[in-house]
Scaffold this active site. Structure first.
Site, mmCIF file in Angstrom:
data_model
loop_
_atom_site.group_PDB
_atom_site.id
_atom_site.type_symbol
_atom_site.label_atom_id
_atom_site.label_comp_id
_atom_site.label_asym_id
_atom_site.label_seq_id
_atom_site.Cartn_x
_atom_site.Cartn_y
_atom_site.Cartn_z
ATOM 1 N N LYS A 25 0.880 -1.159 0.065
ATOM 2 C CA LYS A 25 -0.020 0.068 -0.080
ATOM 3 C C LYS A 25 0.836 1.384 0.019
ATOM 4 C CE LYS A 25 -3.522 -2.451 -0.351
ATOM 5 N NZ LYS A 25 -4.187 -2.606 -1.625
ATOM 6 N N LYS A 60 -2.143 11.134 7.676
ATOM 7 C CA LYS A 60 -2.935 12.010 8.583
ATOM 8 C C LYS A 60 -4.586 11.304 8.636
ATOM 9 C CE LYS A 60 -4.329 16.457 9.704
ATOM 10 N NZ LYS A 60 -3.922 16.280 11.271
ATOM 11 N N GLU A 67 -9.484 3.599 -4.622
ATOM 12 C CA GLU A 67 -10.274 4.149 -3.694
ATOM 13 C C GLU A 67 -9.674 5.564 -2.971
ATOM 14 O OE1 GLU A 67 -10.056 1.423 0.017
ATOM 15 O OE2 GLU A 67 -10.923 0.037 -1.278
ATOM 16 N N ARG A 126 -9.080 -6.290 -8.090
ATOM 17 C CA ARG A 126 -9.803 -7.622 -8.374
ATOM 18 C C ARG A 126 -11.144 -7.100 -8.612
ATOM 19 N NH1 ARG A 126 -9.853 -6.242 -2.901
ATOM 20 N NH2 ARG A 126 -11.682 -5.514 -2.137
HETATM 21 C C1 MV4 Z 1 -8.854 6.395 6.505
HETATM 22 C C2 MV4 Z 1 -9.805 6.746 7.176
HETATM 23 C C3 MV4 Z 1 -9.211 8.276 7.603
HETATM 24 N N1 MV4 Z 1 -8.149 8.943 7.424
HETATM 25 N N2 MV4 Z 1 -7.373 6.814 6.188
HETATM 26 C C4 MV4 Z 1 -9.083 2.563 5.287
HETATM 27 C C5 MV4 Z 1 -9.677 1.212 4.805
HETATM 28 C C6 MV4 Z 1 -11.151 1.406 4.925
HETATM 29 N N3 MV4 Z 1 -11.791 0.104 5.268
HETATM 30 C C7 MV4 Z 1 -11.369 2.573 6.151
HETATM 31 N N4 MV4 Z 1 -10.281 3.052 5.863
HETATM 32 C C8 MV4 Z 1 -10.055 4.525 6.133
HETATM 33 N N5 MV4 Z 1 -8.932 5.078 5.980
HETATM 34 C C9 MV4 Z 1 -7.324 8.237 6.681
HETATM 35 N N6 MV4 Z 1 -5.763 8.720 6.249
HETATM 36 C C10 MV4 Z 1 -10.839 6.285 7.518
HETATM 37 C C11 MV4 Z 1 -11.267 5.080 7.110
HETATM 38 C C12 MV4 Z 1 -12.101 4.607 7.590
HETATM 39 C C13 MV4 Z 1 -13.524 4.481 6.966
HETATM 40 C C14 MV4 Z 1 -13.490 4.678 5.439
HETATM 41 C C15 MV4 Z 1 -14.627 4.904 4.909
HETATM 42 C C16 MV4 Z 1 -15.814 4.307 5.558
HETATM 43 C C17 MV4 Z 1 -15.585 3.902 6.692
HETATM 44 C C18 MV4 Z 1 -14.519 4.007 7.618
HETATM 45 C C19 MV4 Z 1 -14.585 3.414 8.866
HETATM 46 C C20 MV4 Z 1 -13.437 3.467 9.459
HETATM 47 C C21 MV4 Z 1 -12.186 3.821 8.778
#
Ligand code: MV4
Length: 463
Positions: free
Chosen positions: A116, A201, A275, A292
């Site tokens: 990643k 961040k 994404e 995928r």
């Molecule tokens: C993030 C984020 C906030 N800031 N990255 C990455 C994998 C995905 N399953 C959730 N991810 C996130 N990455 C940064 N820098 C917040 C999330 C996140 C999230 C994103 C979309 C929908 C729901 C979420 C729930 C938890 C965290």
């Protein structure tokens, strides 16, 4: 030419691939575990070979057995579906060595985007916006503290081998950093056998918006618009939709162009997903690429009138993309609810067992992608998703009304499912307003009388 395809998967996606192949006049070979003999995709495929016991490590993840099945059956190509070996670069390399056409990108692209931190670096160099973060891997607490200071707290510690949120920890200040860093590394080592992490961040109240890409072997790359996957619980998506209620035509063009540029920078081929996180101001940041076909691909199919699995097969066969970017029009609105064999009132505990009555909804604008049927026994060894309900409407409100209606006629008795939970979300004013962000599920539980559904103190539930 692709005349026969081995389907290296199970469940609804295996059935989805059988259906696409049949319409294209392509023969199918199902490989299945001892637990899946009664599964619909095994019955509907032209041929089937048992490749081992129920445990995925003894069957669906045994690449040697899958390659052997391909060789003795004279298949031209393998479709991996999602999960299992779909993003396993070693497996794809094995296919390449054995001259079996893997329906997906090549092994080096999968390896590159599977790291990643390297994926972010690749698209960042191509000018795609990324979240402020560490430059690549962070190898010590000391280095991490320095990077976090520059990024400013709160920061997210993410696993290089991760994706989908596993091994992800928040550090809100320098005091918390060392502990969260160690936890993230330990989780990543346990989940992936790779403890490398990087920092980003924390983008709060973001939306999770992903762009569907198609790229042929000549480098022609187009996007098919976006999906909004902001409604997740513990990084499991529950509801997806296309288009995003947040999207404007102007932002779609900008993000779409960046998604294409990022995919091209990686040398991407076949179907893939870029994404992004999008904040309240419409600023967007690439976070990862999925190499995928995704669970939620049907919502894109519904609003673009394409068949993504057929496109995948045509691309793998070497055919040039017939679609131009200007052919892609987003028409109407589609919603998908994942149907899981889980008990929402018991913290979404898996609920395998035998389905007694099965009555799927129908009517105009309703699609059910599922391998289950009345009398089918859901095995306890696999993911709890047992199907997907997709509705289409001329606009979001029509699609939501149709989803409520379809959920209310859906009968799956004998097991517990997430159908009632999805029904409640469809009635929720915040979800209906189209303003649900990543904090939605959390807020939903505190607003609704379904509080008892989830009791958790996981440190990411506050996102
Ligand atoms: C993030 C984020 C906030 N800031 N990255 C990455 C994998 C995905 N399953 C959730 N991810 C996130 N990455 C940064 N820098 C917040 C999330 C996140 C999230 C994103 C979309 C929908 C729901 C979420 C729930 C938890 C965290």
């Amino acid at each position: 030419m692709i005349n026969k395809v081995l389907i290296a998967n199970r469940g609804e996606i295996a059935l989805r691939i059988v259906r696409a192949c049949r319409e294209m006049g392509i023969k199918t070979l199902a490989v299945y575990s001892e637990a899946d003999e009664q599964s619909l995709h095994v019955q509907l495929a032209d041929e089937a070979i048992c490749i081992g016991p129920a445990q995925p490590s003894e069957s669906y993840l045994k690449s040697d057995r899958i390659i052997s099945a391909a060789e003795i059956s004279d298949v031209d190509a393998i479709h991996p579906g999602y999960g299992f070996l779909a993003e396993n670069a070693d497996f794809v390399e094995q296919c390449e060595t054995c001259k079996i056409n893997f329906i997906g990108p090549n092994s080096s692209v999968i390896r590159q985007m599977g790291d990643k931190a390297l994926a972010i670096e690749t698209v960042r160099k191509a000018g795609v916006p990324t979240v402020p973060g560490s430059e690549g891997v962070v190898d010590s607490v000391k280095e991490g503290l320095k990077a976090a200071e520059a990024i400013r707290y709160p920061v997210l510690i993410k696993a290089v081998a991760g994706g989908g949120g596993k091994g992800m920890r928040i550090a809100r200040n320098r005091v918390a950093f060392a502990k969260e860093y160690d936890m993230a590394r330990a989780e990543a080592e346990k989940a992936f056998g790779n403890s490398s992490v990087y920092l980003e961040k924390l983008v709060e109240n973001a939306r999770h918006i992903e762009f569907q890409i198609l790229a042929d072997k000549n480098g022609k790359t187009i996007h098919l618009g976006e999906r909004d996957c902001s409604v997740q619980r513990r990084h499991q998506k529950l509801i997806e939709e296309a288009p995003s209620p947040f999207m404007t035509e102007e932002l779609r063009q900008k993000m779409g162009a960046d998604a294409i540029r990022g995919a091209q920078a990686a040398g991407y081929e076949n179907a893939g997903t870029m994404e992004f996180l999008v904040d309240e101001g419409g600023n967007y940041y690439f976070i990862e690429m999925n190499t995928r076909i995704q669970v939620e691909h049907p919502v894109t199919e519904e609003v673009t009138e394409t068949d993504l699995v057929k496109e995948q097969i045509r691309i793998a066969a070497g055919e040039p993309l017939q679609l131009e970017q200007s052919d892609i029009r987003i028409n109407g609105h589609a919603i998908e609810c994942r149907i899981n064999a889980e008990d929402p009132s018991r913290n979404f505990a898996p609920s395998p067992g035998t389905i007694n009555v099965y009555y799927p909804p129908g009517g105009h604008g309703v699609r059910v992608d599922s391998h289950i049927y009345g009398g089918y026994a859901i095995p306890p060894y696999y993911d709890s998703m047992i199907g997907k309900l997709i509705t289409f409407g001329q606009n979001r409100e029509n699609a939501l009304d149709r989803m409520s209606r379809a959920l209310s006629e859906f009968i799956i008795s004998g097991i517990k499912s997430t159908i009632p939970f999805s029904k409640a979300i469809m009635q929720d004013p915040v979800f209906r307003s189209g303003k649900a962000s990543t904090s939605f599920v959390e807020d939903f539980f505190s607003r609704s009388n379904l509080d008892a559904f989830v009791q958790s103190n996981h440190n990411l539930e506050s996102l």
